[in-house]
Design an enzyme around this catalytic site. Structure first.
Site, mmCIF file in Angstrom:
data_model
loop_
_atom_site.group_PDB
_atom_site.id
_atom_site.type_symbol
_atom_site.label_atom_id
_atom_site.label_comp_id
_atom_site.label_asym_id
_atom_site.label_seq_id
_atom_site.Cartn_x
_atom_site.Cartn_y
_atom_site.Cartn_z
ATOM 1 N N PHE A 1 -12.934 36.036 44.427
ATOM 2 C CA PHE A 1 -11.812 36.852 45.360
ATOM 3 C C PHE A 1 -12.262 38.077 45.271
ATOM 4 C CE2 PHE A 1 -8.889 33.640 42.812
ATOM 5 C CZ PHE A 1 -8.889 32.960 43.880
ATOM 6 N N SER B 1 -0.355 40.436 48.397
ATOM 7 C CA SER B 1 -0.907 40.095 47.239
ATOM 8 C C SER B 1 -1.683 38.512 47.249
ATOM 9 C CB SER B 1 0.092 39.934 46.002
ATOM 10 O OG SER B 1 -0.563 39.418 44.826
ATOM 11 N N TRP C 1 -4.756 38.795 49.668
ATOM 12 C CA TRP C 1 -5.821 39.642 48.749
ATOM 13 C C TRP C 1 -6.652 38.375 47.834
ATOM 14 C CZ3 TRP C 1 -6.916 39.707 43.459
ATOM 15 C CH2 TRP C 1 -7.939 40.581 43.176
ATOM 16 N N HIS C 2 -5.832 37.391 47.538
ATOM 17 C CA HIS C 2 -6.545 36.481 46.653
ATOM 18 C C HIS C 2 -7.456 35.425 47.557
ATOM 19 C CE1 HIS C 2 -3.542 37.656 43.597
ATOM 20 N NE2 HIS C 2 -4.555 36.896 42.664
ATOM 21 N N GLY C 3 -7.257 35.426 48.644
ATOM 22 C CA GLY C 3 -8.014 34.462 49.470
ATOM 23 C C GLY C 3 -7.577 34.201 50.903
#
Length: 482
Positions: free
Chosen positions: A482, A322, A325-327
């Site tokens: 994102f 997670s 996934w954001h960056g």
């Protein structure tokens, strides 16, 4: 195209009128109009990446169609992994190529080996993380035979590129959203009115709360070396409300806009800052992404069914993924790991399903125990957001060192600090409205139904005034990156 722009204010009524007054008698024409409108909406930002959405649509539509007729298990797996590798391959290239290359070079440099390689000046396509996961949900569900594949390419294309939630979610499951494109839509006045309420509150969150908090959060984070510990705490608080106002505001506008066209999207935020522990927070924050990871990653890994080691492993996997996934930055991975550490004691003690009810249900104020629980959870969340916002790990470390120094007891001070007083006042108003509306799917839902008409209208007009007063900035939504 930004929701908080004049362009969208013109675009939305035009599409709405064409949808209900020109294409209203033909379902396929309505779906085709949604596809055209969605491509215009996305192409307004950069038309070149329309080919990427179209290619992703063609790949998953074709694979879904083949999965329906293919019985050979090996060939079915090949089809599934083709979809996964194509979708994640595009996501990995555009979002993570430079990250992996830089870390590869750094790793070899550590052992004294010099590798020369050039990074690429890659533009990250807006929303790629969102529509990639949405199309993957279709292929996976068809593979698992939870969903019948569609033969209607236009309906499938509309599902993939549906403009209200195309670039920043909510990430809709094919099992929930896709069937809605095959049902005749009728204009529902009450649903549309509530959709307008949700759009109004979403614009308030974005324009009034997020954009004003961003001004001070950016000032403090970008010049953190110049400020004392108490000022940095204030900067972290501003960012905490900025990211919530920004992202949940987008979700509110997306869900409200969808309702104008007869669609129901799932709730994406459920007042997470009123959570009493971290487990409750993650059930209420970015719900569509967290349930996606739960169903397509956490449960296939074994979930919490195994022993303690498996539970710990799976918890770290889902939070680290997670974060990533954001960056493409180690700060996001540390943010994910930190939340995993928060979550583990609750899960291992079997208290992760403790707070499934509404906080202070039936009461105006929380109990003392609830208040302490909410403040503790909020404090842990603010601490984690520092890593999320920091430019790199060094910046985060220096930021925290200053906070936990003796200067934390000093009076907060930063340039133009008095300008922050109206923003803090607006935050108080915002928190009160959110608290009063916490039992609804959005803050104005219950207020719009249960409150006295004059009081209700006064609130609406006040919100409209504040939106227009602060509406000149047109700041980009955070989650576009994102």
């Amino acid at each position: 195209m930004l929701f908080n722009s004049i362009d969208f204010a013109i675009f939305l009524p035009i599409v709405f009128l064409l949808y209900w007054f020109v294409a209203n008698k033909n379902l396929k024409l309505q779906n085709f109009l949604i596809v055209i409108a969605s491509y215009v909406f996305y192409g307004w930002w950069d038309w070149r990446f329309l080919t990427l959405i179209l290619f992703s649509t063609l790949v998953d539509y074709s694979i879904g169609y083949r999965l329906n007729t293919e019985e050979n298990k090996l060939k079915r797996k090949v089809l599934l992994w083709t979809s996964i590798l194509v979708n994640l391959g595009f996501l990995g290239f555009f979002k993570y190529y430079n990250f992996f290359l830089d870390n590869f070079i750094s790793a070899f440099s550590f052992f004294g080996m010099v590798i020369k390689a050039n990074t690429l000046n890659i533009i990250l396509p807006v929303g790629i993380s969102f529509y990639t996961f949405q199309t993957l949900s279709y292929t996976i569900d068809v593979y698992k035979k939870k969903l019948e594949p569609t033969k209607d390419f236009i309906a499938f294309a509309a599902f993939v590129c549906f403009f209200p939630q195309l670039v920043a979610g909510p990430i809709e499951r094919a099992t929930h959203l896709l069937p809605q494109f095959f049902n005749k839509r009728h204009f529902d006045y009450h649903k549309a009115i509530d959709g307008m309420r949700q759009i109004l509150w979403g614009l308030f969150k974005k324009i009034v709360i997020a954009d004003n908090c961003a001004e001070f959060a950016n000032q403090i984070f970008n010049n953190s070396a110049d400020y004392n510990g108490s000022t940095l705490v204030l900067g972290a608080l501003f960012f905490t409300f900025q990211i919530y106002g920004d992202f949940s505001g987008y979700s509110d506008i997306a869900i409200g806009t969808s309702r104008l066209f007869g669609f129901d999207l799932k709730q994406n935020f459920a007042f997470p800052y009123f959570s009493r522990d971290i487990a409750e927070f993650w059930r209420r924050w970015h719900i569509s992404l967290n349930t996606w990871f739960r169903d397509y990653l956490y449960i296939p890994l074994g979930g919490s069914r195994g022993g303690t080691k498996m539970k710990i492993r799976n918890t770290f996997v889902i939070f680290l993924v997670s974060g990533f996934w954001h960056g493409a930055n180690w700060t996001f991975i540390i943010w994910g790991a930190l939340n995993a550490l928060y979550f583990l004691p609750i899960m291992l003690s079997n208290n992760n399903r403790k707070h499934l009810d509404l906080v202070a249900e039936g009461r105006f104020l929380p109990s003392f125990k609830e208040l302490i629980s909410m403040l503790t959870t909020f404090t842990l969340t603010v601490f984690a957001w520092i890593f999320f916002r920091a430019e790199n790990l060094g910046h985060a470390w220096d930021y925290l060192k200053t906070i936990f120094s003796s200067s934390i007891i000093n009076t907060p001070y930063f340039e133009n600090g008095k300008k922050a007083i109206p923003t803090i006042t607006l935050l108080v108003f915002f928190i009160i409205i959110e608290w009063l509306g916490r039992s609804g799917k959005h803050a104005l839902e219950k207020i719009g139904i249960n409150w006295n008409r004059k009081v209700r209208l006064a609130i609406y007009y006040s919100i409209c005034f504040l939106i227009f007063w602060y509406g000149g900035k047109q700041e980009t939504f955070i989650y576009f990156q994102f």
